[in-house]
Design an enzyme around this catalytic site. Structure first.
Site, mmCIF file in Angstrom:
data_model
loop_
_atom_site.group_PDB
_atom_site.id
_atom_site.type_symbol
_atom_site.label_atom_id
_atom_site.label_comp_id
_atom_site.label_asym_id
_atom_site.label_seq_id
_atom_site.Cartn_x
_atom_site.Cartn_y
_atom_site.Cartn_z
ATOM 1 N N TRP A 99 0.826 -1.203 0.000
ATOM 2 C CA TRP A 99 0.000 0.000 0.000
ATOM 3 C C TRP A 99 0.867 1.262 0.000
ATOM 4 C CZ3 TRP A 99 -3.894 -1.804 4.358
ATOM 5 C CH2 TRP A 99 -4.730 -2.807 3.819
ATOM 6 N N ASN A 137 1.796 0.081 -10.309
ATOM 7 C CA ASN A 137 0.434 0.300 -10.789
ATOM 8 C C ASN A 137 -0.390 1.304 -9.991
ATOM 9 O OD1 ASN A 137 -1.967 -0.462 -12.427
ATOM 10 N ND2 ASN A 137 -2.701 -1.169 -10.422
ATOM 11 N N HIS A 138 -0.127 1.382 -8.680
ATOM 12 C CA HIS A 138 -1.010 2.198 -7.845
ATOM 13 C C HIS A 138 -0.327 2.745 -6.608
ATOM 14 C CE1 HIS A 138 -1.457 -2.150 -6.856
ATOM 15 N NE2 HIS A 138 -1.161 -1.707 -5.653
ATOM 16 N N GLU A 176 -6.358 -2.137 -17.152
ATOM 17 C CA GLU A 176 -5.183 -1.261 -17.089
ATOM 18 C C GLU A 176 -5.472 0.104 -16.468
ATOM 19 O OE1 GLU A 176 -3.460 -1.106 -21.053
ATOM 20 O OE2 GLU A 176 -3.124 -3.281 -21.057
ATOM 21 N N ASP A 189 -5.109 4.231 -9.243
ATOM 22 C CA ASP A 189 -4.357 3.780 -10.410
ATOM 23 C C ASP A 189 -3.501 4.886 -11.033
ATOM 24 O OD1 ASP A 189 -4.423 1.091 -11.808
ATOM 25 O OD2 ASP A 189 -4.436 2.491 -13.506
ATOM 26 N N ASP A 220 4.852 -6.187 -9.215
ATOM 27 C CA ASP A 220 3.459 -6.441 -8.854
ATOM 28 C C ASP A 220 2.523 -6.007 -9.991
ATOM 29 O OD1 ASP A 220 1.743 -7.076 -6.464
ATOM 30 O OD2 ASP A 220 1.001 -5.038 -6.799
ATOM 31 N N LYS A 223 -0.126 -6.961 -15.250
ATOM 32 C CA LYS A 223 -1.163 -6.908 -16.300
ATOM 33 C C LYS A 223 -2.048 -5.670 -16.183
ATOM 34 C CE LYS A 223 -5.073 -9.415 -14.304
ATOM 35 N NZ LYS A 223 -5.825 -10.672 -14.240
ATOM 36 N N HIS A 224 -1.851 -4.900 -15.099
ATOM 37 C CA HIS A 224 -2.662 -3.701 -14.895
ATOM 38 C C HIS A 224 -2.003 -2.431 -15.419
ATOM 39 C CE1 HIS A 224 -5.615 -5.943 -12.569
ATOM 40 N NE2 HIS A 224 -4.590 -6.576 -12.024
ATOM 41 N N GLU A 244 4.329 -10.352 -11.960
ATOM 42 C CA GLU A 244 3.121 -11.070 -11.571
ATOM 43 C C GLU A 244 2.003 -10.734 -12.554
ATOM 44 O OE1 GLU A 244 -0.436 -11.005 -8.276
ATOM 45 O OE2 GLU A 244 0.526 -9.210 -9.058
ATOM 46 N N ASP A 312 -0.651 -14.619 -1.715
ATOM 47 C CA ASP A 312 -2.010 -14.283 -2.158
ATOM 48 C C ASP A 312 -2.949 -15.479 -2.195
ATOM 49 O OD1 ASP A 312 -1.449 -11.573 -2.575
ATOM 50 O OD2 ASP A 312 -0.785 -11.928 -4.642
HETATM 51 C C1 ABC Z 1 -6.777 -6.824 1.146
HETATM 52 C C2 ABC Z 1 -6.997 -7.800 2.276
HETATM 53 C C3 ABC Z 1 -7.767 -9.005 1.805
HETATM 54 C C4 ABC Z 1 -9.060 -8.539 1.216
HETATM 55 C C5 ABC Z 1 -8.803 -7.529 0.117
HETATM 56 C C6 ABC Z 1 -10.098 -6.957 -0.408
HETATM 57 O O1 ABC Z 1 -8.016 -6.459 0.604
HETATM 58 O O2 ABC Z 1 -5.739 -8.218 2.808
HETATM 59 O O3 ABC Z 1 -7.954 -9.889 2.869
HETATM 60 O O4 ABC Z 1 -9.734 -9.657 0.683
HETATM 61 C C7 ABC Z 1 -2.266 -6.248 -1.476
HETATM 62 C C8 ABC Z 1 -2.260 -7.022 -0.177
HETATM 63 C C9 ABC Z 1 -3.588 -7.709 0.044
HETATM 64 C C10 ABC Z 1 -4.737 -6.707 -0.055
HETATM 65 C C11 ABC Z 1 -4.642 -6.040 -1.441
HETATM 66 C C12 ABC Z 1 -5.751 -5.039 -1.685
HETATM 67 O O5 ABC Z 1 -3.383 -5.373 -1.544
HETATM 68 O O6 ABC Z 1 -1.240 -7.988 -0.241
HETATM 69 O O7 ABC Z 1 -3.598 -8.319 1.310
HETATM 70 O O8 ABC Z 1 -5.955 -7.379 0.125
HETATM 71 O O9 ABC Z 1 -5.708 -4.010 -0.767
HETATM 72 C C13 ABC Z 1 -0.845 -8.375 -6.173
HETATM 73 C C14 ABC Z 1 -0.046 -8.808 -4.941
HETATM 74 C C15 ABC Z 1 -0.937 -8.688 -3.720
HETATM 75 C C16 ABC Z 1 -1.235 -7.226 -3.489
HETATM 76 C C17 ABC Z 1 -1.585 -6.498 -4.715
HETATM 77 C C18 ABC Z 1 -1.930 -5.088 -4.615
HETATM 78 C C19 ABC Z 1 -1.403 -7.046 -5.960
HETATM 79 O O10 ABC Z 1 0.557 -10.036 -5.140
HETATM 80 O O11 ABC Z 1 -0.379 -9.231 -2.561
HETATM 81 O O12 ABC Z 1 -2.358 -7.169 -2.549
HETATM 82 O O13 ABC Z 1 -0.682 -4.379 -4.605
HETATM 83 C C20 ABC Z 1 -5.625 -9.112 -8.643
HETATM 84 C C21 ABC Z 1 -4.394 -8.545 -9.330
HETATM 85 C C22 ABC Z 1 -3.110 -9.108 -8.735
HETATM 86 C C23 ABC Z 1 -3.092 -8.914 -7.221
HETATM 87 C C24 ABC Z 1 -4.331 -9.617 -6.667
HETATM 88 C C25 ABC Z 1 -4.401 -9.525 -5.162
HETATM 89 O O14 ABC Z 1 -5.502 -9.025 -7.243
HETATM 90 O O15 ABC Z 1 -4.449 -8.825 -10.710
HETATM 91 O O16 ABC Z 1 -2.024 -8.421 -9.312
HETATM 92 N N1 ABC Z 1 -1.855 -9.375 -6.579
HETATM 93 C C26 ABC Z 1 -8.884 -12.696 -10.749
HETATM 94 C C27 ABC Z 1 -8.303 -11.570 -11.544
HETATM 95 C C28 ABC Z 1 -6.948 -11.172 -10.995
HETATM 96 C C29 ABC Z 1 -7.094 -10.806 -9.535
HETATM 97 C C30 ABC Z 1 -7.662 -12.013 -8.798
HETATM 98 C C31 ABC Z 1 -7.812 -11.758 -7.307
HETATM 99 O O17 ABC Z 1 -8.928 -12.351 -9.377
HETATM 100 O O18 ABC Z 1 -8.176 -11.933 -12.890
HETATM 101 O O19 ABC Z 1 -6.426 -10.074 -11.693
HETATM 102 O O20 ABC Z 1 -5.797 -10.475 -9.015
HETATM 103 O O21 ABC Z 1 -8.733 -10.772 -7.092
HETATM 104 C C32 ABC Z 1 -8.311 -17.658 -12.443
HETATM 105 C C33 ABC Z 1 -8.261 -16.539 -13.456
HETATM 106 C C34 ABC Z 1 -7.723 -15.288 -12.788
HETATM 107 C C35 ABC Z 1 -8.573 -14.966 -11.565
HETATM 108 C C36 ABC Z 1 -8.486 -16.149 -10.629
HETATM 109 C C37 ABC Z 1 -9.186 -15.880 -9.298
HETATM 110 O O22 ABC Z 1 -9.010 -17.277 -11.264
HETATM 111 O O23 ABC Z 1 -7.366 -16.879 -14.492
HETATM 112 O O24 ABC Z 1 -7.761 -14.210 -13.709
HETATM 113 O O25 ABC Z 1 -8.014 -13.829 -10.939
HETATM 114 O O26 ABC Z 1 -8.936 -18.755 -12.996
HETATM 115 CA CA CA Z 2 -3.157 0.579 -14.042
#
Ligand code: ABC
Ligand code: CA
Length: 529
Positions: A99, A137-138, A176, A189, A220, A223-224, A244, A312
């Site tokens: 964050w 990204n953000h 994106e 974003d 991180d 794709k965004h 990622e 994750d």
């Molecule tokens: C926080 C809380 C969580 C709560 C959430 C709402 O908020 O901790 O408990 O549920 C960071 C933190 C997280 C935090 C988030 C948001 O920020 O680590 O704890 O969650 O505040 C990266 C990192 C990740 C990080 C972030 C943000 C990005 O590794 O640790 O999170 O800087 C998307 C992104 C991906 C990202 C992920 C968390 O979210 O693309 O880069 N990870 C679909 C989408 C994906 C998406 C995924 C999850 O859902 O396509 O883009 O990822 O939401 C497959 C499909 C996929 C599909 C999956 C589920 O199924 O091929 O496309 O993914 O079949």
């Molecule tokens: Ca973006």
């Protein structure tokens, strides 16, 4: 003076600023800094459900490098290092580091700039690499609309895309340019179409890498951000970049292999978990995905990172407790083409489910090394090193999947290694019949996981009867060194680097050479002084 110049240039070109090629033969241990080790070695309680800082630091990590290196890892990926949102939010504190509020300051919860430099130095002194996680990204807000002036250096609303939350992941423009997160904690974003933003980001990554002697960067949310943003960013980093791209389709992910060095192998992760989490899993789906990646990614599967767990996803041991299934699944990343990555805590059988439960404090395990999975990963790392040393094209030979005669087993051939996996579970007795194993007739082999000898048949194939659902990793005894750590009592070669191993070994020998020059130089200077 000449000596000093030589030393400096050797250090500059080899020990630091590692290229993609220099990462090929490595294995990576992933940590969340806040959850790995405390500065004073204390063990504070850490309730993952609270999503608060638990006290891990860079200094704590330095104190536990033996633990990581003893398992055979030679690179460490740490969670993001920059200053984050302070205080509590709907989703807790920013202990994970994703964050960002200010890319030009460090997150003081993890230590000082000197502490981060000391971590880098401590790793380099052991011949290990440092990988830092970065977010482009953000920036992250704590209200809607966010307080833009709290962000650095992008503090005006025009540095960001206008507000809309990503909901349709099939619409790439939305992926994106809209925002991740939600109104409670918006992932605001960044306008990565703006030239000033682009220049600032490129300069930033370049300074981060040089200030802290970073050897590789995990990026991180790749794709965004538009694809054509990445080549200049990667070039500015000047070191290995691995991104990622969270998607299960090789066809979607392959485009990103063109714009950065490597991607995390998410497309294979989905079928990997599915294959081994139950005895009904589909092993051939895993092989099929790997074959798609081999033929569609820029460097096949070689320039990807293979993993069974990360921060994750629910830990594998939250999906199954069957120790044989766990051992088989854990074996996979170490016996295939990609760079193996292991998420901290897997070796201690941590079993947390979805985020935030999968982010347990490692100190609560006591870092015990005398445990079955610690031994397992140690052996896998050693086996991979032995295979690299024995065959100078090991790292560039794509795995094949010879047939085994059953749906609940699979064979992974990467000479001189033949890995035999099964998802029958611990009450099963798997059997592999592999006629295409490519060994020499009657060649003497050893399963390095148990140091048990078997022989190939007269056609160089193998028939192996397993027990307890355990995997096997076969290597000819002629490829094992008596000086190595892998079943050395059965080994038949008496030096670590055979003639065959020299060419690929050269990449590895540069840091060694630099250290040698340093030692000679130090010895001579002290003579002069
Ligand atoms: C926080 C809380 C969580 C709560 C959430 C709402 O908020 O901790 O408990 O549920 C960071 C933190 C997280 C935090 C988030 C948001 O920020 O680590 O704890 O969650 O505040 C990266 C990192 C990740 C990080 C972030 C943000 C990005 O590794 O640790 O999170 O800087 C998307 C992104 C991906 C990202 C992920 C968390 O979210 O693309 O880069 N990870 C679909 C989408 C994906 C998406 C995924 C999850 O859902 O396509 O883009 O990822 O939401 C497959 C499909 C996929 C599909 C999956 C589920 O199924 O091929 O496309 O993914 O079949
Ligand atoms: Ca973006």
């Amino acid at each position: 003076m000449l000596r000093l110049a030589l030393l400096t240039s050797l250090l500059a070109t080899s020990a630091f600023a590692a290229s993609a090629d220099e990462w090929r033969n490595r294995t990576i241990y992933q940590v969340i800094t806040d959850r790995f080790a405390t500065s004073d070695g204390s063990s504070p309680s850490c309730d993952t459900s609270q999503r608060q800082y638990c006290g891990g630091t860079w200094k704590g990590l330095v104190g536990k490098l033996d633990y990581i290196q003893n398992m055979g890892f030679d690179a460490v990926w740490i969670s993001p290092v920059v200053a984050n949102v302070e205080g509590n939010t709907t989703y807790g504190e920013a202990f994970h580091g994703y964050w960002t509020q200010d890319i030009n300051s460090l997150n003081s919860h993890f230590g000082t700039a000197d502490d981060l430099k000391s971590l880098s130095t401590a790793l380099h002194n052991r011949g290990m690499y440092l990988m830092v996680d970065v977010v482009v990204n953000h920036m992250v807000g704590t209200a809607d609309p966010p307080n833009f002036s709290a962000f650095q250096p992008f503090s005006s609303q025009s540095d960001f895309h206008s507000e809309c939350f990503v909901s349709n992941y099939d619409n790439q423009t939305e992926v994106e340019q809209c925002w991740l997160g939600d109104k409670n904690v918006p992932l605001v974003d960044i306008n990565t179409e703006d030239n000033n933003v682009v220049t600032t980001m490129n300069n930033w990554i370049s300074s981060l890498v040089s200030n802290y002697s970073v050897d590789g960067v995990r990026i991180d949310t790749v794709k965004h951000v538009r694809k054509d943003f990445w080549p200049d960013f990667a070039k500015s980093a000047g070191v290995f970049t691995i991104g990622e791209v969270l998607n299960n389709e090789t066809s979607y992910v392959s485009a990103y292999t063109q714009v950065i060095d490597a991607v995390l192998d998410y497309p294979s992760w989905f079928p990997l978990v599915a294959a081994f989490q139950t005895s009904n899993g589909n092993l051939s789906a895993l092989a099929a995905t790997v074959q798609q990646a081999q033929s569609s990614y820029k460097d096949g599967e070689f320039m990807t990172g293979a993993f069974l767990e990360n921060h994750d996803q629910p830990r594998f041991q939250s999906l199954t407790q069957d120790s044989a299934l766990v051992k088989n699944a854990m074996t996979w990343p170490f016996v295939q083409d990609a760079i193996p990555i292991m998420y901290y805590g897997q070796e201690q059988s941590y079993a947390g489910g979805a985020d935030p439960a999968n982010r347990e404090a490692l100190w609560l395990s006591g870092y015990v090394e005398d445990k079955p999975l610690v031994t397992h990963v140690k052996t896998l790392n050693a086996a991979r090193k032995a295979a690299i040393a024995a065959n100078n094209s090991f790292l560039t030979t794509a795995v094949k999947f010879p047939s085994t005669g059953s749906d609940s087993t699979m064979a992974i051939l990467k000479p001189p290694m033949l890995a035999l996996l099964s998802n029958g579970g611990s009450s099963s007795t798997p059997k592999w019949t592999v006629s295409d194993a490519g060994f020499q007739a009657n060649e003497e082999l050893v399963d390095v996981l148990t140091c048990t000898k078997i022989n190939a048949d007269s056609n160089g194939g193998v028939t192996v009867q397993g027990s307890g659902g355990s995997p096997q990793v076969l290597i000819p005894t002629s490829a094992l060194s008596t000086a190595g750590t892998t079943c050395s009592s059965l080994a038949t070669i008496t030096q670590t680097s055979s003639a065959r191993g020299w060419v690929d070994g050269a990449a590895d020998s540069l840091p060694v050479l630099a250290a040698l020059v340093l030692a000679v130089w130090a010895a001579q200077s002290s003579l002069v002084l």
